[in-house]
Scaffold this motif. Structure first.
Motif, PDB file in Angstrom:
ATOM      1  N   UNK A  96      54.548  21.640  21.383  1.00  0.00           N
ATOM      2  CA  UNK A  96      54.395  22.999  20.842  1.00  0.00           C
ATOM      3  C   UNK A  96      54.329  23.972  22.013  1.00  0.00           C
ATOM      4  N   UNK A  97      55.086  25.091  21.887  1.00  0.00           N
ATOM      5  CA  UNK A  97      55.104  26.121  22.921  1.00  0.00           C
ATOM      6  C   UNK A  97      54.031  27.171  22.642  1.00  0.00           C
ATOM      7  N   UNK A  98      53.361  27.601  23.717  1.00  0.00           N
ATOM      8  CA  UNK A  98      52.328  28.637  23.634  1.00  0.00           C
ATOM      9  C   UNK A  98      52.635  29.705  24.676  1.00  0.00           C
ATOM     10  N   UNK A  99      52.246  30.937  24.376  1.00  0.00           N
ATOM     11  CA  UNK A  99      52.429  32.043  25.297  1.00  0.00           C
ATOM     12  C   UNK A  99      51.085  32.737  25.491  1.00  0.00           C
ATOM     13  N   UNK A 100      50.814  33.116  26.739  1.00  0.00           N
ATOM     14  CA  UNK A 100      49.567  33.799  27.030  1.00  0.00           C
ATOM     15  C   UNK A 100      49.762  34.705  28.232  1.00  0.00           C
ATOM     16  N   UNK A 101      48.794  35.567  28.481  1.00  0.00           N
ATOM     17  CA  UNK A 101      48.870  36.476  29.626  1.00  0.00           C
ATOM     18  C   UNK A 101      47.525  36.631  30.325  1.00  0.00           C
ATOM     19  N   UNK A 102      46.639  35.687  30.143  1.00  0.00           N
ATOM     20  CA  UNK A 102      45.307  35.768  30.756  1.00  0.00           C
ATOM     21  C   UNK A 102      45.361  35.266  32.197  1.00  0.00           C
ATOM     22  N   UNK A 103      44.638  35.984  33.067  1.00  0.00           N
ATOM     23  CA  UNK A 103      44.644  35.670  34.487  1.00  0.00           C
ATOM     24  C   UNK A 103      43.201  35.521  34.962  1.00  0.00           C
ATOM     25  N   UNK A 104      42.959  34.533  35.795  1.00  0.00           N
ATOM     26  CA  UNK A 104      41.662  34.361  36.436  1.00  0.00           C
ATOM     27  C   UNK A 104      40.601  33.762  35.542  1.00  0.00           C
ATOM     28  N   UNK A 105      39.459  33.486  36.144  1.00  0.00           N
ATOM     29  CA  UNK A 105      38.363  32.850  35.414  1.00  0.00           C
ATOM     30  C   UNK A 105      37.772  33.760  34.351  1.00  0.00           C
ATOM     31  N   UNK A 106      37.953  35.073  34.506  1.00  0.00           N
ATOM     32  CA  UNK A 106      37.426  36.007  33.511  1.00  0.00           C
ATOM     33  C   UNK A 106      38.432  36.278  32.400  1.00  0.00           C
ATOM     34  N   UNK A 107      39.609  35.709  32.496  1.00  0.00           N
ATOM     35  CA  UNK A 107      40.666  35.816  31.480  1.00  0.00           C
ATOM     36  C   UNK A 107      41.001  37.269  31.159  1.00  0.00           C
ATOM     37  N   UNK A 108      41.388  38.019  32.181  1.00  0.00           N
ATOM     38  CA  UNK A 108      41.790  39.413  32.000  1.00  0.00           C
ATOM     39  C   UNK A 108      43.312  39.509  31.956  1.00  0.00           C
ATOM     40  N   UNK A 109      43.804  40.640  31.511  1.00  0.00           N
ATOM     41  CA  UNK A 109      45.257  40.857  31.400  1.00  0.00           C
ATOM     42  C   UNK A 109      45.891  41.272  32.728  1.00  0.00           C
ATOM     43  N   UNK A 110      45.144  42.030  33.528  1.00  0.00           N
ATOM     44  CA  UNK A 110      45.649  42.501  34.823  1.00  0.00           C
ATOM     45  C   UNK A 110      44.641  42.124  35.895  1.00  0.00           C
ATOM     46  N   UNK A 111      45.163  41.792  37.077  1.00  0.00           N
ATOM     47  CA  UNK A 111      44.283  41.413  38.182  1.00  0.00           C
ATOM     48  C   UNK A 111      44.878  41.921  39.487  1.00  0.00           C
ATOM     49  N   UNK A 112      44.003  42.244  40.430  1.00  0.00           N
ATOM     50  CA  UNK A 112      44.409  42.693  41.750  1.00  0.00           C
ATOM     51  C   UNK A 112      44.591  41.471  42.640  1.00  0.00           C
ATOM     52  N   UNK A 113      45.801  41.288  43.168  1.00  0.00           N
ATOM     53  CA  UNK A 113      46.060  40.135  44.036  1.00  0.00           C
ATOM     54  C   UNK A 113      46.709  40.608  45.327  1.00  0.00           C
TER      55      UNK A 113
END
Length: 188
Positions: A96-113
């Protein structure tokens, strides 16, 4: 010979009292008298507790995803705006295919890298190379992309430093209180 003996006795007595003197000296340097001392200790203690809260929050977030399973994911969308990255990825678990956009341990949408991480993600998207994500085995649709897998070590370092700082503040406060009660002050 008598001079050497006296020197050795003096040297031995200095060794016995040297740690007591060093603690008093450190207390005077780090915690000056008056309102300045109260301000310095207040700011130091407050910053210690703030760092502890931040690091333990990060460690708790990492603890939540530590046992999640790891798999490859393909980058579907990728955008950067002033080093804020937004990424959309898809992965396959049990057919089964899944799509997500969570980043980092806090599961945010945008992150500074960092710029290096941006270049790496851009190259991976162009070459259709997968990225590593972690997903929750109990809820496979829940997943995160760890932009910096070493983030946990930074949090551990900050936690250890903060605990050391808190212990130092407690030791200096106890020494200051002991000196105040005994009426003994260090003369510099």
């Amino acid at each position: 010979m008598a001079i050497k003996l006296n020197f050795r006795v003096l040297h031995a007595s200095l060794n016995v009292n040297k740690y007591k003197y060093q603690l008093d000296l450190a207390t005077e340097i780090v915690w000056p008298r008056g309102i300045a001392g109260i301000t310095v200790i207040f700011i130091g203690t407050l910053s210690t507790f703030i760092l502890l809260k931040i690091s333990f929050t990060d460690l708790n977030d990492y603890r939540k995803i530590y046992h999640w399973h790891q798999t490859n994911a393909s980058i579907q969308e990728f955008s950067v705006e002033k080093n804020l990255v937004q990424i959309k990825y898809s992965y396959k678990v049990d057919g089964v295919y899944y799509t997500n956009s969570k980043i980092g341990t806090t599961a945010v949408e945008k992150v500074d890298i960092s710029n290096n991480q941006i270049y790496e993600l851009t190259a991976r998207q162009k070459d259709n190379k997968p990225i590593q994500i972690k997903f929750n085995p109990k809820n496979v649709a829940e997943s995160v992309y760890l932009s910096d897998p070493n983030e946990i070590y930074y949090s551990i370092f900050i936690a250890v430093f903060s605990i050391f700082s808190a212990m130092l503040h407690a030791l200096l406060a106890a020494n200051r209180l002991k000196n105040y009660i005994s009426g003994r002050e260090l003369k510099l």
